[in-house]
Write an enzyme that holds these catalytic residues in place. Structure first.
Site, PDB file in Angstrom:
ATOM      1  N   ASP A   1       0.851  -1.187   0.000  1.00 39.70           N
ATOM      2  CA  ASP A   1       0.000   0.000   0.000  1.00 39.70           C
ATOM      3  C   ASP A   1       0.887   1.237   0.000  1.00 39.70           C
ATOM      4  O   ASP A   1       2.103   1.136   0.080  1.00 39.70           O
ATOM      5  CB  ASP A   1      -0.886   0.005   1.256  1.00 39.70           C
ATOM      6  CG  ASP A   1      -0.045  -0.097   2.525  1.00 39.70           C
ATOM      7  OD1 ASP A   1       0.455   0.944   2.978  1.00 39.70           O
ATOM      8  OD2 ASP A   1       0.151  -1.209   3.031  1.00 39.70           O
TER       9      ASP A   1
ATOM     10  N   ASP B   1       0.722   3.534   2.426  1.00 40.99           N
ATOM     11  CA  ASP B   1       0.543   4.082   3.764  1.00 40.99           C
ATOM     12  C   ASP B   1      -0.557   5.135   3.698  1.00 40.99           C
ATOM     13  O   ASP B   1      -1.605   4.870   3.095  1.00 40.99           O
ATOM     14  CB  ASP B   1       1.874   4.614   4.312  1.00 40.99           C
ATOM     15  CG  ASP B   1       1.890   4.659   5.839  1.00 40.99           C
ATOM     16  OD1 ASP B   1       1.415   3.686   6.447  1.00 40.99           O
ATOM     17  OD2 ASP B   1       2.398   5.637   6.414  1.00 40.99           O
TER      18      ASP B   1
END
Length: 278
Positions: free
Chosen positions: A216, A218
């Site tokens: 991802d 973050d």
């Protein structure tokens, strides 16, 4: 090939601890002077090379990052005869160019954990004698990193050759302000488990390298989906095969190299870092 018997420990992070990568596998329950490791050791072979698989969070993923017994994990692999450790870890990306699904070959770390035991030399009843002031440059075994890079290229994987991981305490994810602060520190990716694992492996005299799977971005970006468990798990599912392919490719390459000098140099570094009582 090395005169020393090569044995490779594989530490599997979240979703990256499939025992099916091993042939002739058997479970071994062990204990250590520092307590029990996260789970049983699964001994076996990859391409006829002895390997040991350990699930960092336990096979049921029951251990949060802050309570993993990192000392017991590393000690157990050392006692099992491991000369090398290849670790996998799920991370959030702190850089636009590191996309979810990318692999990053870590070469440095920033420690933001709190209160974790980072040395075997702690003066405890079962600890080695002395105080170990271990140099952490290089943080990871450079020769092992280069063999990993070679393995990745040999099977067509695109791997970021370097990356600094920011290790946070967790288990919560970062605030946006924290995420941007870690970017300003020079962090490439972020996780909750790299420290103290990397420190203890070096203190144990084991050639240690870690491959991060970015799951991802973050939460630092102003657009796009923010980090969440569901997002992380879906990215795992879509990309975990890359990590498996890399481990299967790198094990025989490690076994084909000569490691005597590298291992001796690492163990001498540890020995010279210990201050004995006088």
């Amino acid at each position: 090939m090395s005169n020393k018997a090569i044995k490779i420990g594989i530490i599997g992070g979240s979703g990256l601890d499939n025992p099916d990568i091993l042939q002739n596998k058997r479970e071994v329950s062990v204990t250590t002077p520092f307590g029990a490791p996260s789970d049983v050791l699964i001994e076996g072979e990859i391409s006829s090379v002895p390997c040991v698989l350990l699930a960092r969070h336990g096979r049921r993923h029951s251990l949060m990052p802050g309570v993993v017994n990192y000392r017991a994990n590393i000690w157990a692999l050392k006692e099992a005869g491991c000369t090398h450790i290849i670790a996998s870890t799920a991370t959030g990306s702190l850089r636009e160019e590191i996309h979810p699904g990318d692999l990053v070959l870590l070469d440095n770390f920033i420690d933001r954990t709190q209160g974790r035991k980072q040395t075997f030399y702690d003066g405890g009843e079962n600890s080695p004698i002395g105080v170990c002031h271990l140099p952490m440059e290089p943080a990871y075994c450079e020769k092992t990193r280069q063999v990993l890079l070679q393995a990745g290229k040999s099977i067509g994987l695109n791997i970021h050759e370097k990356g600094t991981v920011v290790a946070i305490e967790g288990p919560r994810f970062s605030s946006k302000a924290e995420s941007n602060m870690y970017r300003s520190f020079g962090g490439s990716v972020i996780n909750m488990t790299s420290v103290p694992e990397v420190v203890l492996a070096k203190e144990a005299g084991i050639c240690y390298a870690s491959v991060a799977l970015a799951t991802d971005y973050d939460c630092w970006r102003d657009s796009g989906e923010k980090v969440s468990v569901a997002h992380v798990l879906q990215t795992f599912k879509n990309n975990v095969s890359k990590m498996t392919q890399l481990i299967l490719a790198v094990v025989p390459l490690i076994a084909a190299e000569t490691w005597d000098e590298t291992i001796d140099e690492l163990q001498n570094t540890v020995k010279s870092s210990v201050m004995l009582p006088h």
